[in-house]
Write a protein that holds these residues in place. Structure first.
Motif, mmCIF file in Angstrom:
data_model
loop_
_atom_site.group_PDB
_atom_site.id
_atom_site.type_symbol
_atom_site.label_atom_id
_atom_site.label_comp_id
_atom_site.label_asym_id
_atom_site.label_seq_id
_atom_site.Cartn_x
_atom_site.Cartn_y
_atom_site.Cartn_z
ATOM 1 N N SER A 169 0.797 -1.139 -0.016
ATOM 2 C CA SER A 169 -0.145 -0.102 -0.050
ATOM 3 C C SER A 169 0.832 1.281 0.172
ATOM 4 N N TYR A 170 1.735 1.431 0.836
ATOM 5 C CA TYR A 170 2.686 2.363 0.832
ATOM 6 C C TYR A 170 3.734 2.337 -0.636
ATOM 7 N N GLU A 177 -6.464 2.437 2.938
ATOM 8 C CA GLU A 177 -6.806 2.867 4.374
ATOM 9 C C GLU A 177 -7.291 1.870 5.328
ATOM 10 N N ARG A 196 7.525 2.798 5.572
ATOM 11 C CA ARG A 196 8.366 4.050 4.977
ATOM 12 C C ARG A 196 9.405 3.327 3.975
ATOM 13 N N TYR A 217 -1.100 15.630 10.087
ATOM 14 C CA TYR A 217 -0.688 15.110 8.803
ATOM 15 C C TYR A 217 -0.903 16.059 7.742
ATOM 16 N N GLN A 266 -8.630 11.808 9.417
ATOM 17 C CA GLN A 266 -7.306 12.175 8.898
ATOM 18 C C GLN A 266 -7.360 12.648 7.363
HETATM 19 C C1 LIG Z 1 0.772 5.582 10.487
HETATM 20 C C2 LIG Z 1 0.459 6.583 9.794
HETATM 21 N N1 LIG Z 1 -0.656 5.795 8.859
HETATM 22 C C3 LIG Z 1 -1.540 6.836 7.814
HETATM 23 O O1 LIG Z 1 -1.382 7.829 7.759
HETATM 24 C C4 LIG Z 1 -2.711 6.171 7.270
HETATM 25 N N2 LIG Z 1 -3.548 6.972 6.623
HETATM 26 C C5 LIG Z 1 -2.218 4.892 6.280
HETATM 27 C C6 LIG Z 1 -1.690 5.359 4.900
HETATM 28 C C7 LIG Z 1 -1.522 4.104 4.237
HETATM 29 C C8 LIG Z 1 -0.919 4.193 2.730
HETATM 30 N N3 LIG Z 1 -0.997 5.554 2.317
HETATM 31 C C9 LIG Z 1 1.523 7.015 8.792
HETATM 32 O O2 LIG Z 1 1.472 6.589 7.734
HETATM 33 O O3 LIG Z 1 2.102 7.915 9.163
#
Ligand SMILES: C[C@H](NC(=O)[C@@H](N)CCCCN)C(=O)O
Length: 508
Positions: A83-84, A178, A209, A302, A425
């Motif tokens: 996902s990331y 999400e 990350r 954020y 968020q």
């Molecule tokens: C832990 C935090 N998670 C998020 O911000 C969520 N919105 C998950 C995002 C998933 C992929 N974009 C972060 O990433 O700091």
């Protein structure tokens, strides 16, 4: 009771539990189907479970051992890796996408807004569905499957040069992305609450990350390689389709974690949600005020970080006369630093407690970076240093902040709670990303637009800090749970007079 007696009790309990297990419907991964049969084994199994605590370390494959938990954590960490990795595919290939599809920057921003806007609602329902219908295991597999499907649609749209198919793909990808993060957070609490939860969040964040950094450092080269190899316009579609393989790996990890979670539920005799209760929609009204304040702080913080990093490259080119390559390298620094320091930030929170205080410290660090980046005369502090410190603040915030949800909401409501938090968020992100772009384009020069965007980001992070101090004062006045004591005091219940047996029993 001697260890031998414990072992005898364990053996007989194990026989009883095993025979009992034939009646226990452990296949029901959903709270709705949580087996009623379980109640008639509850007493036996609780004795068995108690025995397990006494027989600390029964085999490394036993789910009560730290080694087994860390083994499952490896796969748990990669649940959101795909996902990331794919979330920022568009950003990393922005110039290529705009050129290949012949679209404007505003049209391009749809690839992010159609990810975020639906999640204002769907992230909440994704969490609620985890708690009430799918259960954590099936929910995680479904959402991991959705990011695969979404990425294939996105890549397919690029292969046929259809912008609307690509937007549809990002919408489907967002449905999974999400809610998959909600599921990952819920799994973490289920497996690590009361143990090294902050460190686990830090390790998971580090791997996530790494997904972002891997995307930034691979996709441009993959695109160029395919373009040169195929001498056509398939480079974008094929590169995005290959990126989808990373999502498939996350789906595989979701299945592995589901297998071991179901096994742990059977052996440790715990409910899929940990408590066996099922959330009611009306429970949401009873979420504490502190939780909703945390949601707003999350949205404001954020909103000042993610959109800022996404436009920082333009600012570096404009204000620091950097090349595109140099600007991309500097804007990837916060994620690279976050991948390195997140586990240590989590460990710091675990050892010292004080999650809310560390959240405020992270906000102060991030605000200082915004000030340095925007208002210090050019050259006083190199932007790469500022972005590196921002990566530390960003990591400390995420590691200290997200575990606090589990301090306010019971386990059987965690999916809904994390879903609600990510909904708020995403609302903040969707509004601020587009309004910051509109604000930037409203000024006659790029420099002015970028500077006023910085003022806009400073507004949001300042609001998050003010609310953080308000929550800190409330937490102190009410002796709230958001600044847990030091690890030593948490584990042994007291200060220096450590009770060896108590410490042994409390050790995992
Ligand atoms: C832990 C935090 N998670 C998020 O911000 C969520 N919105 C998950 C995002 C998933 C992929 N974009 C972060 O990433 O700091």
């Amino acid at each position: 009771m001697t260890i031998a007696q414990d072992q005898e009790q364990l053996a007989c309990c194990q026989d009883e539990v095993n025979s009992g297990n034939q009646k226990v419907d452990v296949g029901g991964s959903s709270p709705i189907f949580a087996s009623q049969d379980r109640t008639d084994n509850a007493l036996i199994e609780s004795e068995f479970s108690a025995s397990i605590d006494v027989q600390d370390g029964v085999g490394c494959c036993h789910p009560s051992t730290r080694l087994h938990r860390y083994f499952v954590l490896f796969f748990m960490c990669f649940l959101a890796f795909g996902s990331y990795f794919c979330y920022d595919n568009p950003g990393t290939l922005e110039s290529q996408i705009e050129a290949d599809l012949n679209i404007s920057g505003t049209a391009f921003s749809n690839f992010y807004s159609w990810y975020s806007y639906p999640n204002v609602i769907l992230s909440f329902f994704g969490g609620f569905l985890i708690d009430t219908v799918f259960g954590i295991r099936m929910g995680t597999i479904i959402f991991a499957g959705l990011i695969c499907i979404g990425q294939v649609i996105f890549a397919g749209g690029a292969l046929v040069d259809n912008f609307y198919v690509m937007v549809l793909g990002r919408f489907v990808f967002g449905l999974g992305g999400e809610s998959l993060a909600v599921a990952q957070n819920t799994y973490s609490v289920l497996w690590f609450k009361g143990k090294e939860l902050n460190t686990v969040f830090g390790v998971q964040l580090s791997v996530a990350r790494l997904g972002s950094v891997a995307n930034m450092n691979s996709m441009p080269y993959l695109y160029d390689y395919i373009q040169e190899s195929y001498k056509g316009s398939y480079g974008l579609g094929i590169a995005l389709m290959i990126a989808g393989l990373v999502c498939l790996f996350s789906l595989f990890c979701a299945m592995v974690v589901a297998y071991y979670d179901r096994r742990a539920e059977r052996i440790l005799v715990r409910e899929s949600s940990g408590s066996g209760e099922v959330i009611q929609f009306s429970d949401i009204k009873r979420f504490p005020m502190q939780f909703w304040l945390l949601c707003i702080i999350c949205a404001f913080y954020y909103s000042a970080i993610t959109p800022f990093i996404s436009i920082a490259g333009k600012y570096l080119i404009s204000q620091y006369n950097m090349t595109v390559t140099e600007a991309d390298r500097v804007t990837s620094i916060p994620y690279t630093v976050s991948a390195i320091v997140s586990p240590f930030c989590g460990l710091l929170c675990d050892l010292t407690g004080m999650n809310l205080l560390w959240t405020i410290v992270a906000g102060l660090i991030s605000t200082a970076c915004h000030l340095a980046f925007s208002y210090l005369p050019i050259g006083i502090i190199p932007p790469s240093v500022t972005m590196g410190v921002l990566g530390v603040g960003f990591s400390l915030f995420a590691c200290a902040f997200w575990p606090m949800v589990a301090m306010l909401v019971p386990e059987h409501q965690l999916g809904t709670a994390y879903g609600a938090m990510q909904s708020v968020q995403n609302l903040g992100l969707a509004v601020v990303i587009q309004s910051a772009e509109m604000l930037r384009e409203a000024f006659p020069t790029s420099e002015e637009g970028l500077q006023w965007s910085e003022v806009y980001f400073m507004l949001w992070i300042s609001l998050s800090l003010v609310l953080g101090f308000v929550l800190q004062m409330h937490n102190t006045a009410k002796k709230g749970a958001l600044n847990p004591p030091l690890y030593r005091k948490r584990i042994c219940g007291r200060g220096d007079e450590v009770d060896d047996r108590e410490a042994l029993l409390n050790q995992d």
